[in-house]
Design a protein around this motif. Structure first.
Motif, PDB file in Angstrom:
ATOM      1  N   VAL A  74       0.759  -1.174  -0.007  1.00 41.58           N
ATOM      2  CA  VAL A  74       0.081  -0.157   0.013  1.00 41.58           C
ATOM      3  C   VAL A  74       1.061   1.365  -0.045  1.00 41.58           C
ATOM      4  CG1 VAL A  74      -1.384   1.374   1.611  1.00 41.58           C
ATOM      5  CG2 VAL A  74      -2.038  -1.007   1.058  1.00 41.58           C
ATOM      6  N   LEU A  75       1.945   1.138   0.805  1.00 43.26           N
ATOM      7  CA  LEU A  75       2.795   2.459   0.887  1.00 43.26           C
ATOM      8  C   LEU A  75       3.528   2.722  -0.429  1.00 43.26           C
ATOM      9  CD1 LEU A  75       4.289   4.560   2.375  1.00 43.26           C
ATOM     10  CD2 LEU A  75       6.040   2.880   3.060  1.00 43.26           C
ATOM     11  N   GLN A  76       4.155   1.219  -1.215  1.00 43.24           N
ATOM     12  CA  GLN A  76       4.722   1.593  -2.245  1.00 43.24           C
ATOM     13  C   GLN A  76       3.803   2.240  -3.280  1.00 43.24           C
ATOM     14  OE1 GLN A  76       7.949   1.466  -3.028  1.00 43.24           O
ATOM     15  NE2 GLN A  76       7.524   1.802  -5.107  1.00 43.24           N
ATOM     16  N   ARG A  77       2.467   1.785  -3.355  1.00 48.65           N
ATOM     17  CA  ARG A  77       1.589   2.265  -4.270  1.00 48.65           C
ATOM     18  C   ARG A  77       1.161   3.541  -4.169  1.00 48.65           C
ATOM     19  NH1 ARG A  77      -2.839  -2.521  -5.958  1.00 48.65           N
ATOM     20  NH2 ARG A  77      -1.291  -4.161  -6.661  1.00 48.65           N
ATOM     21  N   GLU A  78       1.143   3.982  -3.024  1.00 40.52           N
ATOM     22  CA  GLU A  78       0.666   5.414  -2.476  1.00 40.52           C
ATOM     23  C   GLU A  78       2.058   6.265  -3.168  1.00 40.52           C
ATOM     24  OE1 GLU A  78      -1.382   8.719  -1.379  1.00 40.52           O
ATOM     25  OE2 GLU A  78      -1.994   6.677  -1.615  1.00 40.52           O
ATOM     26  N   LEU A  79       3.179   5.722  -2.829  1.00 41.87           N
ATOM     27  CA  LEU A  79       4.339   6.495  -3.399  1.00 41.87           C
ATOM     28  C   LEU A  79       4.232   6.673  -4.933  1.00 41.87           C
ATOM     29  CD1 LEU A  79       7.177   5.221  -1.034  1.00 41.87           C
ATOM     30  CD2 LEU A  79       6.189   7.348  -0.901  1.00 41.87           C
ATOM     31  N   GLU A  80       3.899   5.752  -5.619  1.00 37.02           N
ATOM     32  CA  GLU A  80       3.846   5.576  -6.952  1.00 37.02           C
ATOM     33  C   GLU A  80       2.964   6.557  -7.147  1.00 37.02           C
ATOM     34  OE1 GLU A  80       3.516   1.763  -8.094  1.00 37.02           O
ATOM     35  OE2 GLU A  80       5.452   1.199  -7.608  1.00 37.02           O
ATOM     36  N   ARG A  81       1.727   6.493  -6.756  1.00 42.03           N
ATOM     37  CA  ARG A  81       0.529   7.506  -6.899  1.00 42.03           C
ATOM     38  C   ARG A  81       1.020   8.909  -6.964  1.00 42.03           C
ATOM     39  NH1 ARG A  81      -3.428  10.373  -5.071  1.00 42.03           N
ATOM     40  NH2 ARG A  81      -2.596  10.022  -2.884  1.00 42.03           N
ATOM     41  N   ILE A  82       1.713   9.209  -5.845  1.00 44.13           N
ATOM     42  CA  ILE A  82       2.389  10.573  -5.466  1.00 44.13           C
ATOM     43  C   ILE A  82       3.391  10.809  -6.862  1.00 44.13           C
ATOM     44  CG2 ILE A  82       3.724  11.900  -4.307  1.00 44.13           C
ATOM     45  CD1 ILE A  82       2.358  10.262  -1.670  1.00 44.13           C
TER      46      ILE A  82
ATOM     47  N   MET B 163       4.152  18.317 -13.425  1.00 37.19           N
ATOM     48  CA  MET B 163       5.554  18.609 -13.840  1.00 37.19           C
ATOM     49  C   MET B 163       5.179  18.682 -15.291  1.00 37.19           C
ATOM     50  SD  MET B 163       8.403  17.014 -11.933  1.00 37.19           S
ATOM     51  CE  MET B 163       9.969  17.582 -13.109  1.00 37.19           C
ATOM     52  N   GLU B 164       4.380  17.844 -16.013  1.00 32.68           N
ATOM     53  CA  GLU B 164       3.988  17.738 -17.286  1.00 32.68           C
ATOM     54  C   GLU B 164       3.155  18.910 -17.942  1.00 32.68           C
ATOM     55  OE1 GLU B 164       4.183  16.732 -21.458  1.00 32.68           O
ATOM     56  OE2 GLU B 164       5.258  16.131 -19.563  1.00 32.68           O
ATOM     57  N   ARG B 165       2.458  19.193 -16.812  1.00 31.76           N
ATOM     58  CA  ARG B 165       1.422  20.313 -17.228  1.00 31.76           C
ATOM     59  C   ARG B 165       2.046  21.654 -17.195  1.00 31.76           C
ATOM     60  NH1 ARG B 165      -4.112  18.817 -13.477  1.00 31.76           N
ATOM     61  NH2 ARG B 165      -4.783  17.035 -14.912  1.00 31.76           N
TER      62      ARG B 165
ATOM     63  N   LEU C  21       3.250   9.836  -9.891  1.00 30.38           N
ATOM     64  CA  LEU C  21       2.534   9.982 -11.066  1.00 30.38           C
ATOM     65  C   LEU C  21       1.872  11.405 -10.953  1.00 30.38           C
ATOM     66  CD1 LEU C  21       0.903   6.373 -11.485  1.00 30.38           C
ATOM     67  CD2 LEU C  21       2.806   7.549 -12.960  1.00 30.38           C
ATOM     68  N   ILE C  22       1.092  11.723  -9.678  1.00 34.56           N
ATOM     69  CA  ILE C  22       0.750  12.993  -9.594  1.00 34.56           C
ATOM     70  C   ILE C  22       1.764  14.235  -9.938  1.00 34.56           C
ATOM     71  CG2 ILE C  22      -0.381  14.748  -7.979  1.00 34.56           C
ATOM     72  CD1 ILE C  22      -1.949  12.295  -6.694  1.00 34.56           C
ATOM     73  N   GLU C  23       2.888  13.970  -9.359  1.00 32.91           N
ATOM     74  CA  GLU C  23       3.896  15.141  -9.300  1.00 32.91           C
ATOM     75  C   GLU C  23       4.436  15.205 -10.811  1.00 32.91           C
ATOM     76  OE1 GLU C  23       6.849  13.939  -6.412  1.00 32.91           O
ATOM     77  OE2 GLU C  23       5.875  14.956  -4.889  1.00 32.91           O
TER      78      GLU C  23
END
Length: 293
Positions: free
Chosen positions: A202-210, A218-220, A212-214
């Motif tokens: 769960v922690l790893q997926r949350e880090l990956e989600r963060i 950055m892409e935006r 992706l958001i970041e």
């Protein structure tokens, strides 16, 4: 052998149990399979209750084709998959509920026979370690049976099953046991080890989600900066074109003014030339001397 010394009764001997059906040992037991045992034992005491309490011995115990209800060996993989599909799977009580429901979908059936050393101390038969091959998983533990009270206590680790992507905690495992009478044992479940591994996923997926958001932010920002640069470039090009057009108009106006001035000068020169050629401006001839009027 049975002997009495004064008020104390002593019992010693050796016993063998071969392929006894577990259901026959406790009428209506949900457990099925066959039990074999070979034990040397002894006890002493003033009465039967004391003999049972002081019974001691050792030997071997064998379980064959053991089937345990509500212990589906494939449950852990399904439980993890379900847990990762919901929000907050680590909320108190949620994971045990999911695992318990998945365990209840089928019985566990051990393959072949399994034997373990057995001892009797204080009237309690203990056997272990027991390693049961359940196919999709394994159960490793021990059991105890209170001969006087008819109470079973089995404790062990159920490990195995499919793991989700990102799982790094080894084989999924829970503490799974049975306690109570053979006729109606109650299941006990401890999902602490499974929760630890799940928390890491769960922690790893949350880090990956963060991340992706970041990355999306950055892409935006990059796209926004590119759009602003394109707008600035387009504005600069437009301004340059407008300036070039203005300069062209100025040059055209200057050229027109110069042409008009040239034409004016040309007309003035031509006019001056006509005046010079006109008779009014021709010189008069001198009269000859001595001429008479």
């Amino acid at each position: 052998m049975v002997a009495r010394r004064g008020g104390t009764l002593s019992v010693s001997g050796e016993g063998t149990l071969a392929d006894a059906a577990l259901a026959a040992l406790a009428d209506g037991s949900p457990l099925s399979g066959r039990l074999s045992a070979k034990l040397r034992f002894g006890a002493s005491g003033p009465d039967a209750a004391a003999l049972a309490a002081n019974l001691a011995g050792s030997g071997t115990l064998t379980l064959t084709d053991l089937t345990v209800p509500e212990a589906d060996p494939a449950a852990l993989g399904r439980a993890l998959a379900r847990a990762l599909e919901i929000d907050d799977p680590l909320r108190e009580g949620r994971l045990p509920q999911i695992v318990g429901a998945e365990l209840g979908r089928a019985a566990a059936q051990a393959r072949g026979s399994v034997s373990a050393p057995a001892t009797i101390v204080g009237g309690v038969l203990r056997a272990g370690p027991l390693d049961l091959d359940l196919g999709a998983a394994r159960w490793t533990g021990s059991l105890a049976y209170d001969l006087a009270r008819g109470r079973l206590e089995a404790r062990g680790l159920l490990a195995g099953g499919a793991v989700p992507q990102g799982w790094t905690a080894g084989a999924p495992a829970v503490q799974l046991g049975l306690s109570g009478s053979l006729g109606a044992p109650e299941r006990s479940l401890d999902t602490g080890a499974l929760a630890t591994g799940l928390a890491a996923v769960v922690l790893q997926r949350e880090l990956e989600r963060i991340e992706l958001i970041e990355a999306d932010q950055m892409e935006r920002q990059r796209r926004r900066a590119r759009i602003e640069m394109d707008r600035a470039r387009a504005a600069a090009i437009k301004a340059a074109e407008e300036e070039a057009q203005r300069q062209a108009r100025i040059k055209a106006q200057q050229a027109a003014a110069e042409e008009a001035a040239r034409q004016v000068r040309a007309r003035e020169a031509e006019e001056a030339a006509r005046r010079v050629r006109s008779p009014e401006h021709a010189p008069q001839e001198a009269e000859p001397a001595g001429a008479q009027p």
